[in-house]
Design an enzyme around this catalytic site. Sequence first.
Site, PDB file in Angstrom:
ATOM      1  NE  ARG A 138      -1.146   3.708   2.664  1.00  0.00           N
ATOM      2  CZ  ARG A 138      -0.860   2.790   3.578  1.00  0.00           C
ATOM      3  NH1 ARG A 138      -1.812   2.058   4.115  1.00  0.00           N
ATOM      4  NH2 ARG A 138       0.374   2.589   3.951  1.00  0.00           N
ATOM      5  CG  ASN A 182      -1.928  -1.170   1.156  1.00  0.00           C
ATOM      6  OD1 ASN A 182      -2.602  -1.383   0.142  1.00  0.00           O
ATOM      7  ND2 ASN A 182      -1.958  -1.966   2.204  1.00  0.00           N
ATOM      8  CG  HIS A 204       6.816   2.020  11.008  1.00  0.00           C
ATOM      9  ND1 HIS A 204       6.216   1.117  10.167  1.00  0.00           N
ATOM     10  CD2 HIS A 204       7.564   1.311  11.872  1.00  0.00           C
ATOM     11  CE1 HIS A 204       6.590  -0.108  10.532  1.00  0.00           C
ATOM     12  NE2 HIS A 204       7.411  -0.013  11.558  1.00  0.00           N
TER      13      HIS A 204
HETATM   14  C1  DQA Z   1       3.313   2.221   8.239  1.00  0.00           C
HETATM   15  C2  DQA Z   1       2.537   1.884   9.511  1.00  0.00           C
HETATM   16  C3  DQA Z   1       1.813   0.542   9.366  1.00  0.00           C
HETATM   17  O1  DQA Z   1       1.100   0.247  10.554  1.00  0.00           O
HETATM   18  C4  DQA Z   1       0.838   0.596   8.221  1.00  0.00           C
HETATM   19  O2  DQA Z   1       0.220  -0.655   8.035  1.00  0.00           O
HETATM   20  C5  DQA Z   1       1.433   1.104   6.956  1.00  0.00           C
HETATM   21  C6  DQA Z   1       2.429   2.178   7.010  1.00  0.00           C
HETATM   22  C7  DQA Z   1       3.949   3.624   8.311  1.00  0.00           C
HETATM   23  O3  DQA Z   1       4.813   3.922   7.469  1.00  0.00           O
HETATM   24  O4  DQA Z   1       3.584   4.436   9.157  1.00  0.00           O
HETATM   25  O5  DQA Z   1       1.035   0.697   5.859  1.00  0.00           O
HETATM   26  O6  DQA Z   1       4.364   1.280   8.102  1.00  0.00           O
END
Ligand code: DQA
Length: 147
Positions: free
Chosen positions: A17, A10, A99
């Site tokens: 998104r 994603n 993240h």
């Molecule tokens: C993420 C945090 C994850 O919990 C989430 O599922 C993501 C993005 C972040 O970059 O903050 O898809 O890895």
Amino acid sequence: MKILIINGPNLNLTGIRDQKNYGIISLDEINAQIENHADRFGVSVGFFQSNSEGDVIDAIHAARSDFDGIIINPAAYTHYSYAIRDAVDAVNLPVIEVHMSNVNAREEFRHKSVIAPACAGQISGLGKYSYIAALYALTEIYKNNSK
Ligand code: DQA
């Protein structure tokens, strides 16, 4: 020194998104900014994104021959992929988990990373700067290890 930046599921939709958590700029724009910083730090970078667990694992394995370190945003796999954790464990490379959002300030299921214990460290909550901070850290770690 060569660093591979891996983005999981994603994250190709970054900028579209959930802009509150992931911002308004695209993954390509983030990668371009990472590349600028890599030039400044004197390292080269490669980029890989996949929505599939097996492809992320293959990219980690393949990095053994071409890269000196990995920055990985495993996205939702962070929270349950023991297979990616084992792949990180299996390669003898420094890996930093990143993240963009502050996972500890979000839903309970995001508080746990099954991958981070196999990594050198984790950076969370700094948006695109999570990648840039990780790149800086890996560069410095590498420089100091090769002294
Ligand atoms: C993420 C945090 C994850 O919990 C989430 O599922 C993501 C993005 C972040 O970059 O903050 O898809 O890895």
